[in-house]
Write an enzyme that holds these catalytic residues in place. Sequence first.
Site, short mmCIF file in Angstrom:
data_model
loop_
_atom_site.label_atom_id
_atom_site.label_comp_id
_atom_site.label_asym_id
_atom_site.label_seq_id
_atom_site.Cartn_x
_atom_site.Cartn_y
_atom_site.Cartn_z
N GLU A 1 0.80 -1.33 0.05
CA GLU A 1 0.20 0.19 -0.03
C GLU A 1 0.75 1.42 -0.02
O GLU A 1 0.58 2.10 0.97
CB GLU A 1 -1.03 -0.19 1.32
CG GLU A 1 -1.94 -1.32 1.26
CD GLU A 1 -2.82 -1.15 2.58
OE1 GLU A 1 -2.58 -0.53 3.61
OE2 GLU A 1 -3.86 -1.96 2.43
N GLU B 1 -5.70 -8.27 0.98
CA GLU B 1 -6.46 -8.13 2.05
C GLU B 1 -7.70 -7.81 1.87
O GLU B 1 -8.08 -7.18 0.71
CB GLU B 1 -5.81 -6.80 2.60
CG GLU B 1 -4.28 -6.92 3.43
CD GLU B 1 -3.87 -5.71 3.73
OE1 GLU B 1 -4.60 -4.93 4.57
OE2 GLU B 1 -2.73 -5.48 4.00
O1 IFM Z 1 -4.43 -2.97 9.15
C1 IFM Z 1 -4.26 -2.30 8.04
C2 IFM Z 1 -3.07 -3.06 7.19
O2 IFM Z 1 -1.89 -2.86 7.89
C3 IFM Z 1 -2.91 -2.67 5.80
N1 IFM Z 1 -4.01 -2.48 5.14
C4 IFM Z 1 -5.24 -2.10 5.98
C5 IFM Z 1 -5.33 -2.77 7.20
C6 IFM Z 1 -6.73 -2.27 7.98
O3 IFM Z 1 -6.76 -0.79 8.07
#
Ligand code: IFM
Length: 446
Positions: free
Chosen positions: A170, A353
């Site tokens: 990210e 994710e």
């Molecule tokens: O916890 C975070 C993760 O570290 C990166 N993506 C989003 C998740 C939720 O906010």
Amino acid sequence: MTSLRLKSDSPLNNPQFIFGVATSSFQIEGAREARLETIWDKFCEGEGNISDGSNGDIACEHIKLWHQDVKMIAELGVDAYRFSVAWGRVLNQDGSINELGLKFYVTLLDKLNELNIKAFVTLYHWDLPQYLEDQGGWLNRETALAFANYVDVVSRAFSGRVHSYATLNEPWCSAYLGYETGIHAPGLKSKQFGKQAAHHLLLAHGLAMQVLEKNSPNSKNGIVLNFSPCYAASTSEQDITAAGLADDHFNHWYIRPLLEGRYPDLIDDMPDAHKPIIEPGDLSVICHPVDYIGVNYYSRAIYQHCDVDGFKLKPPHDVPLTDMGWEIYPDGLYKLLTDLNDRYQLPEVMITENGAAMKDKLLEGKVDDQDRVDYIQTHLAAIEQAIASGVDVRGYFAWSLMDNFEWAEGYKKRFGIVYVDYNTQIRTLKQSAIAYRNMLLGRTHK
Ligand code: IFM
């Protein structure tokens, strides 16, 4: 009955489709004393930066409890585990190797391989060593070179043990939240900084891809991006333009240089003061071919016109929300995947994710998180639909394996499918973890 269902003819019920759970180093590891200070350690010390005043010193004590955590991962029946390496745990400030830190990850990888769990290794999940920030952090082009050197050390030491590498997790969060809005570490606030940090992060990715191609040609090497598909608040032309502009700033600003070697055209209209410095040849480094793109999806974003920046976020109203205040909107995942597929020549896609923070309660040894089960089920359905529409999605990771340090929200927000009692460090499978396990073990090819 709380369950997750996978139809026998679902494309997700295919032996090649990978299901996993994900974590990151700073969020779970603890053992602060055994690594370098990071930008997040420093940021946590700042008054009001973390909503519960906490930090990552102890977190889930994963460095100490990793044996039991890996056992738990194996019992979930997952195919893969996605975790990140802490740069400051494997390299010392003088560039020498922290042998104990490196050994931790090598041993973890060996254990995962022994258990037949594919290792998805993220090389940077936001925990930049503070000494590099003191030299300018991601505003300093040298950080990209330092990253490539770190990746060289790690990928040589991990030789043959890793199924898939992600260079960065990210970069939008690192750049925009960290250097433009200051909500995340290192807490800087400038439009130029945001775009400059983004450019150096992407450059770091490209340089790291060159290293991985040499040191780890047999793993799947790529990058993980977060996307919030941008919707217009109304059918007015102004709002539609606003949503398009936000989409270019937040989503295409990252994926387009990676896949096409150019930033969105809006770069030509930006005031010079906001433009990143780009050196000749940078974009061809950034555009190094990737084996896959990791997509992190949580929610959509709605934009309306605003005279100042051209677009303004419209907060969700009267819709189902998670405990983060994010709208639950699985259709956004379908739209995102199909739009990206229409617009780009996409490589394989992994959903690296997806998940939700919910108001979990541990009652008599149980956490009944039907809301999270529903969230996962509806998002899996969106992926099935996207595959049916031609998107090449190869896997899904639940965020997160267990409750952990949720950055500026501290420990108040629980994303885990496993509940963590931070006083005792006892892990308890929530109903979502049980449902996930039952779904995975019930796959017809298992
Ligand atoms: O916890 C975070 C993760 O570290 C990166 N993506 C989003 C998740 C939720 O906010």
